[in-house]
Enzyme design. Structure first.
Site, PDB file in Angstrom:
ATOM      1  N   MET A  20       0.877  -1.165   0.000  1.00 25.75           N
ATOM      2  CA  MET A  20       0.000   0.000   0.000  1.00 25.75           C
ATOM      3  C   MET A  20       0.909   1.208   0.000  1.00 25.75           C
ATOM      4  SD  MET A  20      -3.204   0.928   0.181  1.00 25.75           S
ATOM      5  CE  MET A  20      -4.204   2.341   0.638  1.00 25.75           C
ATOM      6  N   CYS A  21       0.519   2.250  -0.680  1.00 24.98           N
ATOM      7  CA  CYS A  21       1.447   3.354  -0.868  1.00 24.98           C
ATOM      8  C   CYS A  21       0.728   4.685  -0.731  1.00 24.98           C
ATOM      9  CB  CYS A  21       2.072   3.239  -2.262  1.00 24.98           C
ATOM     10  SG  CYS A  21       3.265   4.514  -2.642  1.00 24.98           S
TER      11      CYS A  21
END
Length: 569
Positions: A20-21
């Site tokens: 996840m970014c």
């Protein structure tokens, strides 16, 4: 024959659940100030990825600079990979998504993009990706900046276009809320966007140059519409003598459809739970947003198949203290007042976890996330900031299926667990991945408006309404929900919103999915109910839908307020 057996697609839609970014991109004339907005946006987007954070600066032309920032929440793999990704050609990728590979998907995608020469090839490449994504990609040789969200909009990406007051270009996973230094809006999911960054800076007047330098590209998937956009609803009408289902024991003519739904949904769940790293021995690697309804229950049941049985799965059940309801209850029951958190979703959740424990032996941690009214009030300014640019009362507390306040507290995962004969024990879920049942109502006819559409327009009216549901999915609230959940360093995954599963359900004739001629506890989401019953989830299969804002008692805690009233941020 009313049902045609469909093969399961298993090409490039296999997901790699990697990271996840938080993405932040800024393109500006470096001689112009940006106050402290840049640093505040880095902090806000950094909260989404606590494992690593990095910034890369590119001098595009003279004083024209591009800053690319990415923070990473690592959800797979044993070796750290720091974003932004850079290759030998000085191309740069900020990637927040999931692809089907056996290595870091950002690394794999970065290599694939290196071979891309034309803008059309770039758009076509993203037309082959099934999983959720948001990305920013700088192609050094052409000085082009590509950016987009997946066609269903499962990841957030906001855009600020240059204006006279704020003459710079910004992209971000999450904003800092209402701010005079930015004018963020949700990025459309319709296209892959390409900004001719070199030309953009060379023209000098960034607000005037922006539109002429921006190109909107269709994904042009080689797989047809499967990954470039959601499949359209089958318009086949049932025969005049189509039988009514007598009960939820699956009749022979619906059995193939029910079995294939189990297979497709099971595959979608498997791809979203496999190889999630375990925080530590004995700890839960997966949690489910759990109200006790049929959607989340069947997802939890299927997740049981793919998580080792000696590991717990956390079920996150949210209940709000609602002073208005407690006050009304006190007037009606002067002697006995129900426990503040024994709301409808808590009752059904407790019932359904027992059914899961009987069918699926393992440790199911039923996490009671209790939200006092004062804590709800104290959280509002933060939740409203995370929601932005969504700004209505409906966005805050009264949303179909999920809503930000409940998601905020559920994703934090802080509550208590208890056995029937023991005192509650404080518990915070260590799971970084949360499964969500969103999407089943839209695809399988679970809302009251679907029944109303049938009553006014027959089967055609129902088909048209289901098509509207698919058309609206990308513009509903997935980006907003992603922003709220990710602030805790968590990722939500939506098994029902796999483009492969959407394709399967959209192609099914309407009368194999829903039957508004019979009562809601059987006809609404009929196919899902039949699948649940076939799996042994008897109680879940016959449970009538209840809007979650009422099930958790979050609705109208501040009295009557229209859902479209704007919130003062």
């Amino acid at each position: 024959m009313y049902y045609r057996k469909m093969r399961i697609c298993c090409i490039v839609d296999l997901l790699l659940l990697t990271l996840m970014c938080g993405i932040f991109c800024c393109a500006k004339d470096d001689t112009l100030p940006l106050s402290d907005l840049r640093e505040r946006l880095k902090v806000a987007n950094g909260a989404r990825g606590p494992d690593s954070q990095e910034t890369v600066r590119v001098e595009v032309t003279g004083s024209g600079v591009l800053d690319l920032f990415a923070s990473e929440l690592r959800l797979r793999g044993s070796h750290p990979v720091v974003q932004p990704h850079q290759d030998n050609e000085k191309n740069i990728l900020c990637w927040n998504g999931e692809i089907a590979e056996d290595e870091n998907d950002g690394v794999k995608l970065s290599r694939a993009l290196t071979a891309v020469e034309t803008v059309e090839e770039c758009a076509a490449l993203f037309g082959t990706i099934e999983g959720p994504y948001a990305f920013v990609y700088y192609q050094a040789t052409s000085r082009r900046l590509f950016f987009a969200r997946d066609p269903v909009g499962r990841r957030s990406l906001l855009i600020h276009k240059p204006s006279i007051a704020n003459p710079y270009f910004l992209l971000a996973s999450v904003s800092t809320g209402l701010d005079p230094a930015s004018e963020f809006e949700e990025l459309s999911t319709d296209y892959i966007f390409c900004l001719e960054l070199g030309k953009f800076f060379e023209m000098g007047d960034l607000p005037s140059a922006f539109d002429s330098c921006l190109t909107s590209l269709p994904r042009n998937s080689t797989n047809g519409a499967l990954y470039s956009q959601p499949t359209r609803v089958n318009t086949e009408m049932p025969p005049d003598d189509w039988p009514l289902i007598a009960d939820l024991e699956t009749p022979d003519y619906l059995l193939p459809a029910a079995e294939d739904l189990i297979t497709h949904l099971g595959r979608s769940v498997e791809l979203r739970v496999r190889d999630i790293p375990q925080p530590c021995p004995g700890a839960a690697r997966l949690a489910v947003l759990f109200s006790g309804g049929i959607d989340c229950t069947i997802i939890a049941f299927l997740a049981h198949r793919y998580i080792p049985s000696d590991q717990p799965i956390d079920l996150l059940n949210v209940a709000f203290e609602n002073p208005r309801k407690l006050k009304n209850q006190a007037k009606k029951q002067s002697n006995v007042i129900q426990e503040a958190y024994m709301v409808p979703d808590r009752v059904t959740g407790l019932e359904e976890v027992e059914e899961l424990r009987k069918l699926c032996p393992r440790v199911w941690n039923f996490v009671q996330v209790n939200v006092p009214y004062e804590e709800f009030q104290a959280s509002r300014s933060l939740v409203e900031s995370l929601m932005f640019p969504s700004r209505t009362v409906m966005d805050l507390v009264s949303q179909l299926s999920v809503w930000p306040s409940a998601l905020y507290f559920a994703s934090r995962g802080k509550g208590v667990i208890r056995d029937s004969n023991s005192e509650p024990v404080p518990y915070t879920t260590p799971a970084r991945v949360l499964l969500n049942g969103l999407g089943s109502d839209e695809l399988l006819g679970g809302y009251g408006r679907h029944r109303s559409a049938y009553n006014t327009g027959g089967w055609k009216g129902l088909i048209d309404e289901l098509q509207l549901e698919i058309d609206r999915i990308p513009t509903r609230n997935l980006g907003r929900d992603d922003r709220v959940i990710a602030c805790h360093g968590k990722e939500t995954r939506h098994p029902f919103l796999s483009l492969t599963l959407i394709d399967f359900l959209a192609r099914l004739p309407v009368h194999l999915k829903v039957d508004p001629r019979v009562p809601p506890a059987a006809g609404d989401k009929m196919l899902l109910r039949l699948a649940a019953r076939k799996l042994g989830l008897v109680e879940a299969s016959s449970r009538k839908k209840r809007a979650m804002q009422f099930g958790s008692h979050s609705a109208k805690m501040d009295g009557e307020r229209r859902g479209d009233v704007a919130i003062d941020l």
